[in-house]
Enzyme design. Structure first.
Site, PDB file in Angstrom:
ATOM      1  N   ASP A  35     136.274  51.679  76.306  1.00  0.00           N
ATOM      2  CA  ASP A  35     136.541  52.939  77.004  1.00  0.00           C
ATOM      3  C   ASP A  35     135.433  53.951  76.736  1.00  0.00           C
ATOM      4  O   ASP A  35     134.823  53.935  75.670  1.00  0.00           O
ATOM      5  CB  ASP A  35     137.897  53.471  76.514  1.00  0.00           C
ATOM      6  CG  ASP A  35     138.495  54.478  77.484  1.00  0.00           C
ATOM      7  OD1 ASP A  35     137.909  54.707  78.564  1.00  0.00           O
ATOM      8  OD2 ASP A  35     139.548  55.039  77.150  1.00  0.00           O
ATOM      9  N   HIS A  52     128.815  52.814  83.236  1.00  0.00           N
ATOM     10  CA  HIS A  52     129.286  51.429  83.347  1.00  0.00           C
ATOM     11  C   HIS A  52     128.127  50.443  83.157  1.00  0.00           C
ATOM     12  O   HIS A  52     128.278  49.395  82.535  1.00  0.00           O
ATOM     13  CB  HIS A  52     129.964  51.188  84.697  1.00  0.00           C
ATOM     14  CG  HIS A  52     131.236  51.977  84.858  1.00  0.00           C
ATOM     15  ND1 HIS A  52     132.194  52.035  83.875  1.00  0.00           N
ATOM     16  CD2 HIS A  52     131.707  52.744  85.876  1.00  0.00           C
ATOM     17  CE1 HIS A  52     133.199  52.805  84.285  1.00  0.00           C
ATOM     18  NE2 HIS A  52     132.922  53.251  85.491  1.00  0.00           N
ATOM     19  N   LEU A 146     131.702  30.706  70.578  1.00  0.00           N
ATOM     20  CA  LEU A 146     132.532  31.866  70.894  1.00  0.00           C
ATOM     21  C   LEU A 146     133.123  31.766  72.301  1.00  0.00           C
ATOM     22  O   LEU A 146     132.420  31.436  73.259  1.00  0.00           O
ATOM     23  CB  LEU A 146     131.666  33.136  70.820  1.00  0.00           C
ATOM     24  CG  LEU A 146     132.335  34.430  71.297  1.00  0.00           C
ATOM     25  CD1 LEU A 146     133.293  34.969  70.239  1.00  0.00           C
ATOM     26  CD2 LEU A 146     131.313  35.492  71.649  1.00  0.00           C
TER      27      LEU A 146
HETATM   28  C1  FPP Z   1     136.425  52.379  80.932  1.00  0.00           C
HETATM   29  O1  FPP Z   1     135.644  53.524  80.802  1.00  0.00           O
HETATM   30  C2  FPP Z   1     135.578  51.278  81.407  1.00  0.00           C
HETATM   31  C3  FPP Z   1     135.831  50.517  82.516  1.00  0.00           C
HETATM   32  C4  FPP Z   1     137.006  50.682  83.374  1.00  0.00           C
HETATM   33  C5  FPP Z   1     134.889  49.485  82.940  1.00  0.00           C
HETATM   34  C6  FPP Z   1     134.400  48.644  81.818  1.00  0.00           C
HETATM   35  C7  FPP Z   1     133.419  47.683  82.294  1.00  0.00           C
HETATM   36  C8  FPP Z   1     132.315  47.337  81.618  1.00  0.00           C
HETATM   37  C9  FPP Z   1     131.930  47.888  80.313  1.00  0.00           C
HETATM   38  C10 FPP Z   1     131.420  46.287  82.162  1.00  0.00           C
HETATM   39  C11 FPP Z   1     132.026  44.969  81.917  1.00  0.00           C
HETATM   40  C12 FPP Z   1     131.156  43.877  82.293  1.00  0.00           C
HETATM   41  C13 FPP Z   1     131.363  42.601  81.891  1.00  0.00           C
HETATM   42  C14 FPP Z   1     130.476  41.596  82.383  1.00  0.00           C
HETATM   43  C15 FPP Z   1     132.443  42.194  80.998  1.00  0.00           C
HETATM   44  P1  FPP Z   1     135.983  54.788  81.692  1.00  0.00           P
HETATM   45  O2  FPP Z   1     135.257  54.686  82.988  1.00  0.00           O
HETATM   46  O3  FPP Z   1     137.467  54.942  81.847  1.00  0.00           O
HETATM   47  O4  FPP Z   1     135.397  55.960  80.839  1.00  0.00           O
HETATM   48  P2  FPP Z   1     135.960  57.453  80.774  1.00  0.00           P
HETATM   49  O5  FPP Z   1     137.328  57.372  80.156  1.00  0.00           O
HETATM   50  O6  FPP Z   1     134.963  58.130  79.887  1.00  0.00           O
HETATM   51  O7  FPP Z   1     135.985  58.001  82.168  1.00  0.00           O
END
Ligand code: FPP
Length: 255
Positions: A35, A52, A146
């Site tokens: 997050d 992201h 893994l």
């Molecule tokens: C939450 O942060 C994050 C997500 C909903 C997306 C997570 C995805 C990735 C890290 C990429 C994954 C890729 C692979 C290949 C596994 P948020 O957007 O809710 O952050 P905020 O709370 O600060 O708005």
């Protein structure tokens, strides 16, 4: 206390000797709610999607770290069933990330003996996202290192409802008696039927909740929270989380 460093998976016995290696109370399965990507970007005056992208790059670093510490399963919450509510441009961007990630890193993951698996409804993903994931799963199916378990279009409540529906059908068809239903009856129908429950669950960005993630599986999981935003979550902090886990006493309701 520093962790024993285990540079290569399956070498634990060689490095530490059998009795010492048993003392290394390393979590077998770590699950992470990644997050804080949006806030990471906002702090820098960048669009949310830049967070992201940075978050995706950090996935690579933490997979490497998980391999380093001989973790068996790393489950990463990449997209929840609720994340479809986000603006369509952001959803489109997130859906492209697994494609980019696998294009960039799959050869390296194969070399590191990583096996890719998923939990969630991948049939409902955009076609190219689904294809990239299916290909990566196929290509790594024989890898024995893994397990990188990507939770994508995953929701724990949906998962449990699907399992309950299946059980009801089996009861209706006479395959089961209601009295025969046990925890295993449900567990066997979860996406995670083939893997152990997480030992340690990490959530970044200061939020203190599970957000529909592995609600059944996390019944006895040790929780670890940090204010660090996911793109900044480092090898050192990952090690700290594992270190803290090593000190926890797990009683599973006993004494
Ligand atoms: C939450 O942060 C994050 C997500 C909903 C997306 C997570 C995805 C990735 C890290 C990429 C994954 C890729 C692979 C290949 C596994 P948020 O957007 O809710 O952050 P905020 O709370 O600060 O708005």
């Amino acid at each position: 206390m520093r962790l024993f460093k285990l540079p290569f998976k399956n070498n634990k016995e060689d490095i530490l000797g059998e009795s010492e290696s048993r003392l290394v109370n390393i979590p077998k399965h770590i699950a992470i709610i990644m997050d804080g990507n949006g806030r990471w970007a906002k702090k820098r005056g960048l669009p949310r999607v830049a967070g992201h992208r940075e978050g995706m790059d950090n996935v690579k670093r933490i997979v490497k770290a998980a391999n380093h510490f001989n973790i068996e399963v790393l489950t990463l919450y990449a997209f929840s069933t609720e994340n479809w509510k986000r603006p369509s441009k952001e959803v489109e961007y997130i859906m492209k990330l697994p494609i980019d990630f696998l294009q960039h890193y799959l050869p390296e993951l194969v070399e590191e003996n990583v096996r890719i698996q998923t939990i969630g409804e991948i049939d409902n993903l955009p076609k190219n996202t689904k294809l990239a994931i299916m290909r990566a799963k196929e290509e790594t199916v024989n890898n024995s290192g893994l397990i990188l378990n990507i939770a994508i279009n995953y929701g724990s409540r949906f998962e449990m409802i699907q399992s309950v529906k299946e059980i009801c059908q089996d009861v209706q068809s006479g395959k089961y008696q209601i009295e025969d239903i046990t925890e295993s009856t449900l567990e066997e129908r979860l996406y995670t039927s083939h893997i152990d429950d997480p030992d340690l669950l990490i959530r970044t960005s200061g939020e203190l909740r599970l957000s529909n993630f592995m609600l059944w599986q996390a019944a006895y999981t040790e929780l670890w929270f940090t204010d660090t935003l996911w793109p900044d979550f480092s090898f050192e902090e990952f090690e700290k989380a594992i270190n803290d886990f090593q000190k926890r006493k797990r009683r599973y309701g006993g004494i």
